[in-house]
Write a protein that holds these residues in place. Sequence first.
Motif, PDB file in Angstrom:
ATOM      1  N   GLY A 171       9.559   8.225   6.199  1.00 49.43           N
ATOM      2  CA  GLY A 171       9.483   7.534   7.482  1.00 49.43           C
ATOM      3  C   GLY A 171       8.134   6.923   7.765  1.00 49.43           C
ATOM      4  N   ARG A 172       7.121   7.198   6.902  1.00 48.01           N
ATOM      5  CA  ARG A 172       5.791   6.653   7.129  1.00 48.01           C
ATOM      6  C   ARG A 172       5.716   5.202   6.672  1.00 48.01           C
ATOM      7  N   THR A 173       4.882   4.443   7.375  1.00 50.70           N
ATOM      8  CA  THR A 173       4.640   3.059   7.007  1.00 50.70           C
ATOM      9  C   THR A 173       3.452   2.996   6.059  1.00 50.70           C
ATOM     10  N   ALA A 174       3.578   2.167   4.987  1.00 52.83           N
ATOM     11  CA  ALA A 174       2.518   2.049   3.988  1.00 52.83           C
ATOM     12  C   ALA A 174       2.199   0.589   3.737  1.00 52.83           C
ATOM     13  N   ILE A 175       1.000   0.360   3.187  1.00 59.27           N
ATOM     14  CA  ILE A 175       0.561  -0.987   2.828  1.00 59.27           C
ATOM     15  C   ILE A 175       0.626  -1.116   1.308  1.00 59.27           C
ATOM     16  N   VAL A 176       1.217  -2.195   0.839  1.00 55.91           N
ATOM     17  CA  VAL A 176       1.339  -2.438  -0.602  1.00 55.91           C
ATOM     18  C   VAL A 176      -0.016  -2.845  -1.173  1.00 55.91           C
ATOM     19  N   ARG A 177      -0.487  -2.108  -2.188  1.00 52.72           N
ATOM     20  CA  ARG A 177      -1.788  -2.401  -2.798  1.00 52.72           C
ATOM     21  C   ARG A 177      -1.676  -3.182  -4.101  1.00 52.72           C
ATOM     22  N   THR A 178      -0.556  -3.030  -4.814  1.00 54.24           N
ATOM     23  CA  THR A 178      -0.277  -3.851  -6.007  1.00 54.24           C
ATOM     24  C   THR A 178       1.141  -4.387  -5.871  1.00 54.24           C
ATOM     25  N   ASP A 179       1.371  -5.578  -6.369  1.00 57.64           N
ATOM     26  CA  ASP A 179       2.701  -6.173  -6.258  1.00 57.64           C
ATOM     27  C   ASP A 179       3.762  -5.204  -6.764  1.00 57.64           C
ATOM     28  N   MET A 180       4.839  -5.051  -6.019  1.00 59.55           N
ATOM     29  CA  MET A 180       5.922  -4.135  -6.381  1.00 59.55           C
ATOM     30  C   MET A 180       7.112  -4.941  -6.903  1.00 59.55           C
ATOM     31  N   LYS A 181       7.362  -4.821  -8.257  1.00 61.65           N
ATOM     32  CA  LYS A 181       8.435  -5.606  -8.876  1.00 61.65           C
ATOM     33  C   LYS A 181       9.272  -4.759  -9.835  1.00 61.65           C
ATOM     34  N   PRO A 182       9.910  -3.694  -9.386  1.00 62.27           N
ATOM     35  CA  PRO A 182       9.924  -3.166  -8.020  1.00 62.27           C
ATOM     36  C   PRO A 182       8.925  -2.037  -7.809  1.00 62.27           C
ATOM     37  N   SER A 183       8.185  -1.620  -8.891  1.00 61.96           N
ATOM     38  CA  SER A 183       7.267  -0.496  -8.756  1.00 61.96           C
ATOM     39  C   SER A 183       5.838  -0.986  -8.560  1.00 61.96           C
ATOM     40  N   GLY A 184       5.036  -0.142  -7.945  1.00 65.24           N
ATOM     41  CA  GLY A 184       3.648  -0.470  -7.714  1.00 65.24           C
ATOM     42  C   GLY A 184       2.964   0.666  -6.962  1.00 65.24           C
ATOM     43  N   LYS A 185       1.853   0.358  -6.330  1.00 66.97           N
ATOM     44  CA  LYS A 185       1.105   1.369  -5.587  1.00 66.97           C
ATOM     45  C   LYS A 185       1.044   0.986  -4.111  1.00 66.97           C
ATOM     46  N   ILE A 186       1.142   2.038  -3.278  1.00 66.59           N
ATOM     47  CA  ILE A 186       1.070   1.839  -1.830  1.00 66.59           C
ATOM     48  C   ILE A 186      -0.041   2.710  -1.256  1.00 66.59           C
ATOM     49  N   ASP A 187      -0.509   2.351  -0.063  1.00 67.77           N
ATOM     50  CA  ASP A 187      -1.619   3.043   0.595  1.00 67.77           C
ATOM     51  C   ASP A 187      -1.121   3.656   1.899  1.00 67.77           C
ATOM     52  N   ILE A 188      -1.261   4.988   2.006  1.00 64.16           N
ATOM     53  CA  ILE A 188      -0.928   5.692   3.254  1.00 64.16           C
ATOM     54  C   ILE A 188      -2.151   6.504   3.660  1.00 64.16           C
ATOM     55  N   ASP A 189      -2.754   6.127   4.748  1.00 67.63           N
ATOM     56  CA  ASP A 189      -3.943   6.814   5.258  1.00 67.63           C
ATOM     57  C   ASP A 189      -5.054   6.868   4.222  1.00 67.63           C
ATOM     58  N   GLY A 190      -5.245   5.795   3.495  1.00 61.20           N
ATOM     59  CA  GLY A 190      -6.332   5.709   2.526  1.00 61.20           C
ATOM     60  C   GLY A 190      -6.041   6.317   1.178  1.00 61.20           C
ATOM     61  N   LYS A 191      -4.868   6.894   0.984  1.00 63.73           N
ATOM     62  CA  LYS A 191      -4.499   7.479  -0.303  1.00 63.73           C
ATOM     63  C   LYS A 191      -3.411   6.623  -0.961  1.00 63.73           C
ATOM     64  N   TRP A 192      -3.591   6.447  -2.279  1.00 65.67           N
ATOM     65  CA  TRP A 192      -2.658   5.621  -3.022  1.00 65.67           C
ATOM     66  C   TRP A 192      -1.582   6.483  -3.671  1.00 65.67           C
ATOM     67  N   TYR A 193      -0.345   5.951  -3.632  1.00 58.53           N
ATOM     68  CA  TYR A 193       0.790   6.657  -4.215  1.00 58.53           C
ATOM     69  C   TYR A 193       1.583   5.692  -5.103  1.00 58.53           C
ATOM     70  N   GLU A 194       2.193   6.268  -6.160  1.00 57.14           N
ATOM     71  CA  GLU A 194       3.169   5.508  -6.948  1.00 57.14           C
ATOM     72  C   GLU A 194       4.440   5.367  -6.124  1.00 57.14           C
ATOM     73  N   ALA A 195       4.975   4.157  -6.093  1.00 53.06           N
ATOM     74  CA  ALA A 195       6.168   3.936  -5.271  1.00 53.06           C
ATOM     75  C   ALA A 195       7.065   2.881  -5.912  1.00 53.06           C
ATOM     76  N   THR A 196       8.328   2.929  -5.557  1.00 49.60           N
ATOM     77  CA  THR A 196       9.318   1.991  -6.063  1.00 49.60           C
ATOM     78  C   THR A 196      10.165   1.488  -4.908  1.00 49.60           C
ATOM     79  N   LEU A 197      10.401   0.166  -4.896  1.00 50.08           N
ATOM     80  CA  LEU A 197      11.268  -0.406  -3.874  1.00 50.08           C
ATOM     81  C   LEU A 197      12.724  -0.173  -4.252  1.00 50.08           C
ATOM     82  N   SER A 198      13.513   0.241  -3.298  1.00 54.68           N
ATOM     83  CA  SER A 198      14.940   0.454  -3.555  1.00 54.68           C
ATOM     84  C   SER A 198      15.644  -0.862  -3.805  1.00 54.68           C
TER      85      SER A 198
END
Length: 448
Positions: free
Chosen positions: A394-421
Amino acid sequence: MRYFIILLTSLFLLTGLNAKETKPLIFSMEIKGEINAASFKKLSDGIRDAKDRNAEYFLLHLNTYGGAVDAADSMRTALLNIKMHTAVFIDNQAVSAGALISIACDSIYMRQGGTIGAATVVNQTGEPMPDKYQSFMRAMMRSTAEVKGRDPHIAEAMVDPTIIVEGVIDSTKVLSFTSSEAIANGYCEGVSENLEDAAAMFTGTENFIIEKQKLTFISKILLFFMTPVIQGILLMLIIGGLYFELQSPGIGFPSVAAIIAAVLYFSPLYLEGLAQNWEIVVFVLGILLILAEIFILPGFGIAGISGIILLITGLSFAMIDNTLFYDGVNFDFIVLIKPLSIVLLSIFLSSVISVYLGGKLLNSNLLPRISLKTTLNYNDGFISYGSSPDNLKGRTAIVRTDMKPSGKIDIDGKWYEATLSVGTAQKDEKVIVVRSEGGRLYCERLIQ
């Protein structure tokens, strides 16, 4: 005045005699070893050179145990269409495809102890192929013999052990002739110990000129890259380059090696008219589908399988003269056996070697520059597996690398591996976390 007339008459007679004594030109070329696409190119170049020099005779110096059926058929057709006298000097062996090529010539001369015949179609292990393939070869041998005025039943018996020719062969074995047997049955015009002797029998005179084929530097390069061994190595480089590139995405040495190998593989075949535009397109489309399956579509399904099939199809068909696929209205796959075997074997060997070398390189200090030595510290915001809390849902994140569909997102200054559904997202866009699974967050784009 009388002496002047005598002088002119003498000059005229001498000119006429010199014209009559003009030596016939024989263009000669040799093909030794396996019959393949390179052999067909060499023969085509030789025929072109003979025509350019206005040669009266074309003499082929042959010694082979056979090879690819499609290349042999192309060579047979080329010899049948020559508008000059043709002959072959069999220097020991003209077996299998070599027999077909020899029968396509007007005259056949053999070295003492040489053999011709045994044209049964076999697979890579030497086992005879099913009758469908033997029928194709029988038809070529029969029709070629008929054109050259030779007994077509004998030609068929060289392919099919079930054919019995009375007075020639009465056992269920594939027919082969020695030089004396070939002469007795109309499959050889004479025995000679060298090319010059064959040329003398061919022309009926010892007063002739033999001009042998001289390959240009470019022709030698093309022939080199068209040999099956080199084609197999290039195929291994293509597959190996793709494998290593997939292990470290981005344009690097493996990609460059694969591209260069593909260019060297297709260019000679394309220049010689074997590879067509559609085959190159099919190959490229296969590569794109495989890459799409790996980087865009999750899992490995229809796109990946289709890509592999298209890749194999493009590589295999590029080795084949496309005009040989049809026998009347029936499509015959016999010409695909050898190129398909080369492609599949090369892919298998390349995969095995790539996996082996990949493991060795990763554990070796010999090539330290290819390994990633950057440390991703926790204090810098990098989170490892097991550190993605479930409460990020439910948290909102900022995309740090282009997600096609995977990439990295930023939540509160920490980067996470993420994938777009669904879909893709560009850098600096906002996404919402919908679930956490296996150390990876799954997100959806926020509707602006």
